[in-house]
Scaffold this motif. Sequence first.
Motif, PDB file in Angstrom:
ATOM      1  N   ALA A 267      90.397 130.539  85.970  1.00  0.00           N
ATOM      2  CA  ALA A 267      91.001 130.079  87.224  1.00  0.00           C
ATOM      3  C   ALA A 267      92.364 130.731  87.431  1.00  0.00           C
TER       4      ALA A 267
ATOM      5  N   GLU B 261      83.271 135.105  92.793  1.00  0.00           N
ATOM      6  CA  GLU B 261      82.990 134.106  91.762  1.00  0.00           C
ATOM      7  C   GLU B 261      82.862 134.824  90.428  1.00  0.00           C
TER       8      GLU B 261
ATOM      9  N   TYR C  33      80.738 127.896  82.951  1.00  0.00           N
ATOM     10  CA  TYR C  33      81.531 127.428  84.079  1.00  0.00           C
ATOM     11  C   TYR C  33      81.700 128.576  85.066  1.00  0.00           C
TER      12      TYR C  33
ATOM     13  N   VAL D 250      84.044 129.870  88.403  1.00  0.00           N
ATOM     14  CA  VAL D 250      85.228 129.691  89.245  1.00  0.00           C
ATOM     15  C   VAL D 250      84.970 130.397  90.566  1.00  0.00           C
TER      16      VAL D 250
ATOM     17  N   GLN E 158      86.820 125.088  90.705  1.00  0.00           N
ATOM     18  CA  GLN E 158      85.946 125.110  89.527  1.00  0.00           C
ATOM     19  C   GLN E 158      85.249 123.766  89.443  1.00  0.00           C
TER      20      GLN E 158
ATOM     21  N   ARG F 262      88.012 128.343  80.645  1.00  0.00           N
ATOM     22  CA  ARG F 262      87.782 127.855  82.010  1.00  0.00           C
ATOM     23  C   ARG F 262      89.066 127.916  82.835  1.00  0.00           C
TER      24      ARG F 262
ATOM     25  N   ALA G 206      90.319 122.196  89.747  1.00  0.00           N
ATOM     26  CA  ALA G 206      89.427 122.514  88.631  1.00  0.00           C
ATOM     27  C   ALA G 206      89.097 121.254  87.840  1.00  0.00           C
TER      28      ALA G 206
END
Length: 229
Positions: free
Chosen positions: A13, A141, A151, A153, A119, A9, A92
Amino acid sequence: MESMHLTPRLALAASFVPEGARLADIGTDHGKLPVSLLLSGRVRAAVGSDIRPGPLAHAARNAREHGVTLPLRLAPGLDGVTPEECDTITIAGMGGETIAGILRQAPWALDGRHLLILQAMTMLPMLRCWLAENGCMIEAERICREGRKFYVVTLARGGSSPWQLSPLDSTAPAWLSADPLARDYFTHLLRREEAMLHGLEKSRAPEPEALEIQRRLVNGLRARMEGIK
């Protein structure tokens, strides 16, 4: 110097951060994202902010142990950051409503001069709609997976005219269809929305408009999945 390990995750990012950026990481927690980017040389400067002293102390220790300079601010949202010291903002690991609230309290972040890398852990459709209504273009995205969880971002920039998203595009936007994880992610979304539709249909007094919107959303999701190669 040993690199800082990032979860998928946070690594996703980080991949959106431009080379040479001046980064403000909001809700920095232990500072892993800015420390990693400073270590790799991807950013020329970074500042971390959090509302909790404990994680900030851990972030200071991480920065010190890895030999990087990371100013830290004990403040809510963007209150501890000035517009001039950053051109890229990462937020995030928070809910979509919280992220929108942080941006609402710092209008300068929506001026078009600051890149937003967001996020959302929850309420992503709401965040997408808020960005659109407040003149932020969603530039890209991407999806990642950690175990059984997905997830997304979001890369966005303000300074545009307000625009609108349909319920389908706020939930499962067409621009995600080309992502390698799109089919799995959309399948996950479809199951969730079908469960919501089933609940509405079984309720004693369903709101006709809400029921119709949910049916259209489910049918739109099914059609969108058929178009994924």
